[in-house]
Design an enzyme around this catalytic site. Structure first.
Site, PDB file in Angstrom:
ATOM      1  CE1 TYR A  33      55.794  45.985 -25.363  1.00 10.76           C
ATOM      2  CE2 TYR A  33      57.693  47.442 -25.338  1.00 10.76           C
ATOM      3  CZ  TYR A  33      56.336  47.248 -25.234  1.00 10.76           C
ATOM      4  OH  TYR A  33      55.519  48.321 -24.984  1.00 10.76           O
ATOM      5  CE  LYS A 147      57.700  47.468 -21.734  1.00  4.39           C
ATOM      6  NZ  LYS A 147      56.872  48.557 -22.208  1.00  4.39           N
ATOM      7  CD  GLU A 179      48.972  51.697 -18.949  1.00  7.80           C
ATOM      8  OE1 GLU A 179      50.127  51.796 -18.504  1.00  7.80           O
ATOM      9  OE2 GLU A 179      48.478  50.612 -19.320  1.00  7.80           O
ATOM     10  CG  LEU A 203      53.756  48.106 -18.103  1.00  9.39           C
ATOM     11  CD1 LEU A 203      53.645  46.624 -18.445  1.00  9.39           C
ATOM     12  CD2 LEU A 203      54.710  48.789 -19.065  1.00  9.39           C
TER      13      LEU A 203
HETATM   14  C1  LIG Z   1      51.365  51.121 -21.658  1.00 12.78           C
HETATM   15  C2  LIG Z   1      52.562  51.586 -20.914  1.00 12.78           C
HETATM   16  N1  LIG Z   1      52.412  52.113 -19.695  1.00 12.78           N
HETATM   17  C3  LIG Z   1      53.465  52.569 -18.993  1.00 12.78           C
HETATM   18  C4  LIG Z   1      54.741  52.522 -19.504  1.00 12.78           C
HETATM   19  C5  LIG Z   1      55.894  53.042 -18.697  1.00 12.78           C
HETATM   20  O1  LIG Z   1      56.653  51.984 -18.165  1.00 12.78           O
HETATM   21  P1  LIG Z   1      58.199  52.148 -17.862  1.00 12.78           P
HETATM   22  O2  LIG Z   1      58.330  53.287 -16.909  1.00 12.78           O
HETATM   23  O3  LIG Z   1      58.590  50.853 -17.205  1.00 12.78           O
HETATM   24  O4  LIG Z   1      58.892  52.394 -19.141  1.00 12.78           O
HETATM   25  C6  LIG Z   1      54.955  51.967 -20.771  1.00 12.78           C
HETATM   26  C7  LIG Z   1      56.311  51.889 -21.314  1.00 12.78           C
HETATM   27  O5  LIG Z   1      56.553  51.337 -22.345  1.00 12.78           O
HETATM   28  C8  LIG Z   1      53.841  51.475 -21.489  1.00 12.78           C
HETATM   29  O6  LIG Z   1      53.997  50.937 -22.709  1.00 12.78           O
END
Ligand SMILES: Cc1ncc(COP(=O)(O)O)c(C=O)c1O
Length: 280
Positions: A33, A147, A179, A203
């Site tokens: 996603y 993701k 994270e 991520l």
């Molecule tokens: C596990 C995780 N880390 C970091 C992020 C932040 O990523 P982004 O800035 O691309 O939304 C997300 C966002 O959904 C996430 O699910």
């Protein structure tokens, strides 16, 4: 205006979008996603999100189904049909509908879903006062850079945070804070802005990259290195980044106060720069 969905090539009211119970997303969590923001009707960092979707698809042997040009058309149409100036666009691709069997089906067509919902911003009180996080052991798989829609550990961690009155849970693995359940983390440690390095354990957040760039351009030294829980508790400032979280100041980690218990000055400056970037 009804919430809208794009499902397998057609736009429809969200309430009418239905998927088979044999969809591999439903049965196995076999899918990926993306979540994208619009600000004043503009799709924010669409190219970066499509690139990451493509990477996730490649890693799991899923087809992207549409060309990049077609994806952009679909997202633009979804955003305008949704009609919300500030929206969140959710994209999901699963391996499709097939009789339940772990190995990849030979003939399934991927299920492609896009939904558009109004973005409800975080409360101004939370942004002004800052939020709390807890730390939890990281029980996720080894490819957190993908993701994937398999989010059970993230769901459990987020729920644990919310049950204890915190906004987010931060995963800790091998003695390092990695994270959040749905966000990346930054800490101001001895005058340097530190965030964990990219790799299979996190991520690669699109907001993380943008915030790093904004910080560097405005003179901060940004370092990608491991953060221990002890480092985090001793940090002068902590904040989270994410597509829906944007930049959220964190003033409590595991009930211990960070800095003077208020959003720090670097965090506030970056929030200001981030707002300018979202609404130029
Ligand atoms: C596990 C995780 N880390 C970091 C992020 C932040 O990523 P982004 O800035 O691309 O939304 C997300 C966002 O959904 C996430 O699910």
């Amino acid at each position: 205006m009804p919430n809208i969905a794009f499902l397998n090539g057609r736009f429809m009211p969200l309430a009418q979008a239905k998927v088979s119970v044999e969809d591999r997303g439903f049965q196995f969590g076999d899918g990926i996603y993306e979540l994208i923001r619009t600000y004043d009707g503009r799709i924010f960092h669409m190219e970066d999100h499509l690139r990451r979707l493509e990477q996730s698809a490649r890693e799991l042997g899923l087809p992207m189904v549409y060309s990049k040009t077609r994806w952009k058309e679909i997202l633009a149409k979804a955003s305008s049909r949704g009609g919300f100036p500030d929206a969140k666009i959710y994209i999901q691709i699963t391996r499709g509908v097939a009789p339940r069997d772990h190995s990849f089906p030979k003939k399934a067509r991927p299920t492609v879903l896009v939904t558009v919902r109004k973005m409800l911003p975080l409360s101004s009180e939370l942004l002004e006062k800052g939020g709390a996080v807890i730390t939890v052991p990281d029980i996720r798989w080894g490819r957190c850079d993908v993701k994937s829609i398999n989010l059970l550990p993230n769901i459990l961690a987020r729920q644990k945070a919310r049950s204890s009155g915190a906004f987010e849970a931060l995963f800790v693995r091998d003695g390092l804070v990695l994270e959040g359940a749905g966000s990346n983390v930054f800490a101001m440690i001895q005058g340097r802005l530190v965030t964990p390095p990219k790799g299979p354990a996190i991520l690669a957040g699109i907001t993380r990259d943008l915030v790093s760039e904004l910080a560097r351009k405005s003179g901060d030294s940004v370092v990608e290195t491991g953060i221990t829980p002890v480092d985090l508790l001793a940090a002068e400032e902590v904040f989270l980044t994410g597509t829906t979280t944007e930049i959220l100041p964190i003033v409590k980690v595991d009930a211990r106060t960070i800095g003077d218990g208020r959003p720090g000055k670097t965090t506030r400056r970056l929030i200001h720069l981030f707002r300018q970037a979202t609404r130029p």
